[in-house]
Design a protein around this motif. Structure first.
Motif, PDB file in Angstrom:
ATOM      1  N   ASP A 131       0.833  -1.214   0.000  1.00 15.88           N
ATOM      2  CA  ASP A 131       0.000   0.000   0.000  1.00 15.88           C
ATOM      3  C   ASP A 131       0.867   1.264   0.000  1.00 15.88           C
ATOM      4  O   ASP A 131       0.605   2.218   0.733  1.00 15.88           O
ATOM      5  N   GLY A 132       1.944   1.240  -0.780  1.00 15.15           N
ATOM      6  CA  GLY A 132       2.815   2.406  -0.927  1.00 15.15           C
ATOM      7  C   GLY A 132       3.894   2.524   0.127  1.00 15.15           C
ATOM      8  O   GLY A 132       4.680   3.474   0.094  1.00 15.15           O
ATOM      9  N   ARG A 133       3.961   1.605   1.088  1.00 13.52           N
ATOM     10  CA  ARG A 133       4.940   1.703   2.184  1.00 13.52           C
ATOM     11  C   ARG A 133       5.970   0.580   2.067  1.00 13.52           C
ATOM     12  O   ARG A 133       5.595  -0.607   2.087  1.00 13.52           O
ATOM     13  N   PRO A 134       7.253   0.902   1.961  1.00 13.35           N
ATOM     14  CA  PRO A 134       8.282  -0.148   1.913  1.00 13.35           C
ATOM     15  C   PRO A 134       8.296  -0.944   3.207  1.00 13.35           C
ATOM     16  O   PRO A 134       8.349  -0.372   4.294  1.00 13.35           O
ATOM     17  N   VAL A 135       8.275  -2.270   3.066  1.00 16.46           N
ATOM     18  CA  VAL A 135       8.182  -3.138   4.243  1.00 16.46           C
ATOM     19  C   VAL A 135       9.395  -4.058   4.360  1.00 16.46           C
ATOM     20  O   VAL A 135       9.922  -4.270   5.451  1.00 16.46           O
TER      21      VAL A 135
END
Length: 200
Positions: A100-104
């Protein structure tokens, strides 16, 4: 046969009068063809540019997904014409997993570092990804409780680089499944149009 002299005096040493000089200039000017005014008509060009601009805007508006490809993310091709549905997006590039657009999760040559997996190198469960997916699951379930028209479906869109190793893809699918996201759609480019499309 008479010939025109270029000198006002006629070549006999006589001085030319002002009237003769003016007459000679007028004759010379009459021999020069009038300058044709040439101008560039830009209106047809503007019409063409307008048509091209409208066509490009329509093409962008018809895209079903706003995914920018790069050296790190090159989508595979598909012959499927199934359109994308609204779902949580998981992007797998050569260097990272983005939810959802967030680097994990950071990747090295498309693979997960063993320190980020439960069980080390042989493990399948990616711990940071599981934590992130569980948070999304809880959020979506809370939304579903408050709004029955938006039930939790456990759907995700996997946008994976076509060079992603099968092992990495297996680990990500396994981890997503552990967080109750069981309905997965793989995003690919439509082979016939070069636009966005999806397949299972």
């Amino acid at each position: 046969m008479a010939s025109e002299s270029n000198t006002p005096s006629g070549g006999h040493g006589e001085k030319a009068t002002m009237a003769q000089v003016k007459g000679l200039v007028r004759r010379k000017l009459r021999k020069v063809p009038p300058h044709e005014e040439q101008s560039l008509n830009i209106y047809p060009m503007m019409d063409i540019m307008t048509i091209i601009l409208v066509f490009m805007i329509m093409q962008v508006a018809n895209e079903t997904a706003n995914i920018s490809q790069s050296d790190e993310l090159q989508l595979p091709w598909t012959t499927s014409t199934e359109q994308l549905t609204e779902a949580l997006a998981i992007q797998i590039s050569r260097t990272e997993v983005i939810v959802d657009g967030r680097p994990v999760v950071q990747l090295r040559n498309g693979t997960v570092d063993p320190s980020q997996k439960q069980g080390g190198a042989n493990g399948f469960l990616i711990t940071p990804l599981l934590n992130e997916m569980q948070q999304h699951r809880d959020r979506l379930k809370l939304i579903a409780q408050r709004n029955p028209r938006r039930p939790f479906t456990g759907e995700v869109q996997i946008i994976a680089d076509r060079r992603t190793p099968f092992r990495t893809l297996s680990e990500i699918i396994y981890t997503i499944g552990q967080a109750e996201f069981a309905h997965m759609h793989f995003v690919a480019l439509e082979e016939s149009q070069g636009g966005g499309g999806g397949g299972h």
